[in-house]
Design a protein around this motif. Structure first.
Motif, PDB file in Angstrom:
ATOM      1  N   ASN A   1       3.885   3.035  -5.955  1.00  0.00           N
ATOM      2  CA  ASN A   1       3.540   4.424  -6.219  1.00  0.00           C
ATOM      3  C   ASN A   1       4.760   5.175  -6.745  1.00  0.00           C
ATOM      4  O   ASN A   1       5.884   4.940  -6.288  1.00  0.00           O
ATOM      5  CB  ASN A   1       3.030   5.094  -4.944  1.00  0.00           C
TER       6      ASN A   1
ATOM      7  N   THR B   1      -0.106   4.313  -7.812  1.00  0.00           N
ATOM      8  CA  THR B   1      -0.457   5.672  -8.199  1.00  0.00           C
ATOM      9  C   THR B   1       0.747   6.357  -8.838  1.00  0.00           C
ATOM     10  O   THR B   1       1.895   6.078  -8.497  1.00  0.00           O
ATOM     11  CB  THR B   1      -0.919   6.500  -6.987  1.00  0.00           C
TER      12      THR B   1
ATOM     13  N   THR C   1       0.814  -1.220   0.000  1.00  0.00           N
ATOM     14  CA  THR C   1       0.000   0.000   0.000  1.00  0.00           C
ATOM     15  C   THR C   1       0.843   1.264   0.000  1.00  0.00           C
ATOM     16  O   THR C   1       0.529   2.246  -0.675  1.00  0.00           O
ATOM     17  CB  THR C   1      -0.933   0.007   1.216  1.00  0.00           C
TER      18      THR C   1
ATOM     19  N   THR D   1      -3.322  -1.951 -15.515  1.00  0.00           N
ATOM     20  CA  THR D   1      -4.575  -2.343 -14.871  1.00  0.00           C
ATOM     21  C   THR D   1      -4.690  -1.684 -13.492  1.00  0.00           C
ATOM     22  O   THR D   1      -3.777  -1.803 -12.666  1.00  0.00           O
ATOM     23  CB  THR D   1      -4.648  -3.870 -14.693  1.00  0.00           C
ATOM     24  N   GLY D   2      -5.797  -0.996 -13.260  1.00  0.00           N
ATOM     25  CA  GLY D   2      -6.113  -0.520 -11.925  1.00  0.00           C
ATOM     26  C   GLY D   2      -5.152   0.501 -11.352  1.00  0.00           C
ATOM     27  O   GLY D   2      -4.946   0.548 -10.131  1.00  0.00           O
ATOM     28  N   ALA D   3      -4.604   1.363 -12.195  1.00  0.00           N
ATOM     29  CA  ALA D   3      -3.671   2.389 -11.738  1.00  0.00           C
ATOM     30  C   ALA D   3      -4.355   3.759 -11.721  1.00  0.00           C
ATOM     31  O   ALA D   3      -5.345   3.988 -12.418  1.00  0.00           O
ATOM     32  CB  ALA D   3      -2.427   2.423 -12.607  1.00  0.00           C
ATOM     33  N   THR D   4      -3.777   4.676 -10.935  1.00  0.00           N
ATOM     34  CA  THR D   4      -4.324   6.023 -10.800  1.00  0.00           C
ATOM     35  C   THR D   4      -3.259   7.047 -11.183  1.00  0.00           C
ATOM     36  O   THR D   4      -2.138   7.000 -10.668  1.00  0.00           O
ATOM     37  CB  THR D   4      -4.787   6.270  -9.356  1.00  0.00           C
TER      38      THR D   4
ATOM     39  N   THR E   1       3.835  -4.057  -9.583  1.00  0.00           N
ATOM     40  CA  THR E   1       2.549  -4.247  -8.916  1.00  0.00           C
ATOM     41  C   THR E   1       2.511  -3.449  -7.622  1.00  0.00           C
ATOM     42  O   THR E   1       3.397  -3.579  -6.768  1.00  0.00           O
ATOM     43  CB  THR E   1       2.311  -5.737  -8.604  1.00  0.00           C
ATOM     44  N   ASN E   2       1.496  -2.599  -7.486  1.00  0.00           N
ATOM     45  CA  ASN E   2       1.241  -1.843  -6.257  1.00  0.00           C
ATOM     46  C   ASN E   2       2.445  -1.030  -5.799  1.00  0.00           C
ATOM     47  O   ASN E   2       2.855  -1.062  -4.629  1.00  0.00           O
ATOM     48  CB  ASN E   2       0.794  -2.785  -5.138  1.00  0.00           C
TER      49      ASN E   2
ATOM     50  N   SER F   1      -8.622   2.037 -14.874  1.00  0.00           N
ATOM     51  CA  SER F   1      -7.687   3.051 -14.393  1.00  0.00           C
ATOM     52  C   SER F   1      -8.344   4.430 -14.385  1.00  0.00           C
ATOM     53  O   SER F   1      -9.367   4.662 -15.033  1.00  0.00           O
ATOM     54  CB  SER F   1      -6.417   3.055 -15.246  1.00  0.00           C
TER      55      SER F   1
ATOM     56  N   THR G   1       0.293  -2.952 -12.562  1.00  0.00           N
ATOM     57  CA  THR G   1      -0.974  -3.263 -11.891  1.00  0.00           C
ATOM     58  C   THR G   1      -1.036  -2.469 -10.596  1.00  0.00           C
ATOM     59  O   THR G   1      -0.126  -2.549  -9.762  1.00  0.00           O
ATOM     60  CB  THR G   1      -1.088  -4.762 -11.585  1.00  0.00           C
ATOM     61  N   GLY G   2      -2.121  -1.693 -10.420  1.00  0.00           N
ATOM     62  CA  GLY G   2      -2.286  -0.921  -9.201  1.00  0.00           C
ATOM     63  C   GLY G   2      -1.276   0.207  -9.112  1.00  0.00           C
ATOM     64  O   GLY G   2      -0.555   0.530 -10.049  1.00  0.00           O
TER      65      GLY G   2
END
Length: 374
Positions: free
Chosen positions: A51, A77, A19, A99-102, A48-49, A127, A74-75
């Motif tokens: 920032n 920010t 996180t 996939t699933g990124a900000t 993956t995950n 995203s 993946t994931g």
């Protein structure tokens, strides 16, 4: 916090974060410019995950420059990254899977405020892109595509550029499935600027603005729209919802409350084939719903409660021909009496089409549209 660049990725590498796993370039004065990660020849990077913050490249990919190998993200920010050339956050040259990124507040001076995608395949899904931008003459506030690209289940909000406030399609075919474009802005193409091939399925365009042309979409290349909604977009001079200069095929699109100087819902300068759909409550000086400057064939389409301050409350025909099949033009308004329903300056063909209850009249000039009374 990084003071210098990490080693180049030249072999297959996987970075698994959590996180709070963050790669961040130092904010200290004198910190050199560098991409946070660089993928060189024979590299293959999977992230993956993780920032990424404050990357500042010398020219390409503020956070990640994938120059020599594919990239999978993946994931995570991407926040406040910058490039003076391509891809404020990511520049991918050899394929990207995201996939699933900000992406928030990333910027590039010229191309792709968040991402520049120049490899095949490029796939972006689930995203979010918010507040990304390019410079005053830049393209693609969030994303620029140079090769075949698919964007699915993703949202673009408050991005800004000169061309393509959210997305600029520069090469290949870009397909957008279930994409949401809200409050993006540009000189041309508030939501999307298409200079190649664009397919949009179940798209949603709301409150996007263009200072000149195309509040929702500016299409300078072929385009297919399916079940796409345009609501409260502003196109400046032309095309509140859509402005096109190349062929468009449209199925079950809805245009509601869009505005422009000419063509509140849509301004067509090439050819449009439209099936189903509706234009409701759009406004313009000419052509509240649709302004046709070349060729348009519409079947089963409804125009209602659109208005024009000058001519053509529902539709304004100034091209080669406009054909309406099994359609309705009702309760539209042009207060000066220049075609509350249809203003015809060339050729309008009606087939099993209802033109009624428009004010101050249904069609103008009088008797210019066969089958239209009053």
């Amino acid at each position: 916090t990084l003071d210098t660049a990490l080693p180049d990725v030249t072999t297959p590498l996987t970075l698994q974060g959590g996180t709070n796993t963050t790669l961040e370039r130092s904010y200290a004065s004198g910190t050199p410019d560098f991409s946070l990660l660089y993928v060189g020849a024979a590299g293959n990077l999977t992230v993956t995950n993780v920032n990424f913050k404050n990357g500042y490249s010398s020219y390409q990919g503020g956070a990640i420059f994938a120059a020599g190998g594919p990239l999978s993200v993946t994931g995570g920010t991407f926040t406040g990254n910058y490039s003076p050339g391509y891809g404020g956050a990511i520049d991918s040259e050899d394929g990207l899977t995201l996939t699933g990124a900000t992406f928030t507040d990333n910027s590039a001076l010229y191309y792709g405020g968040a991402i520049s995608a120049n490899g095949t395949p490029t796939t972006i899904s689930d995203s979010t892109f918010t507040g990304n931008s390019t410079g005053d003459t830049g393209d693609g506030g969030a994303l620029i595509t140079f090769a075949d690209t698919t964007v699915a289940n993703s949202s673009f909000t408050g991005n800004d550029a000169d061309y393509g406030g959210a997305v600029y399609v520069d090469g290949g075919t870009t397909t957008v499935d279930r994409g949401a474009f809200t409050k993006n802005s540009a000189e041309y193409g508030g939501g999307i600027y298409n200079d190649s091939y664009l397919n949009v399925n179940t798209g949603y365009f709301k409150q996007n603005t263009a200072e000149s042309y195309g509040g929702g979409i500016y299409a300078d290349g072929d385009m297919i729209l399916n079940k796409t909604t345009f609501t409260s977009n502003n196109g400046g001079q032309y095309g509140g919802g859509v402005y096109n200069e190349d062929a468009a095929t449209v199925t079950d699109a809805t245009f509601t409350g869009n505005t422009a100087g000419d063509g509140g819902g849509w301004l067509n300068e090439d050819s449009v084939t439209m099936t189903g759909g509706s234009f409701t409550g759009n406004t313009a000086e000419d052509g509240g719903g649709l302004s046709n400057q070349y060729e348009a064939t519409l079947s089963g389409t409804t125009f209602q409660q659109n208005s024009a301050s000058d001519a053509g409350g529902g539709l304004y025909e100034f091209g080669t021909f406009l054909t309406l099949n099994d359609s309705k033009v009702v309760y539209n308004h042009a207060p000066l009496g220049q075609g509350g329903g249809i203003y015809n300056a060339d050729t309008v063909n009606l087939a099993t089409t209802v033109v009624r209850f428009n004010t101050k009249n249904n069609c103008s000039p009088a008797l210019s549209v066969t089958g239209c009374a009053g």
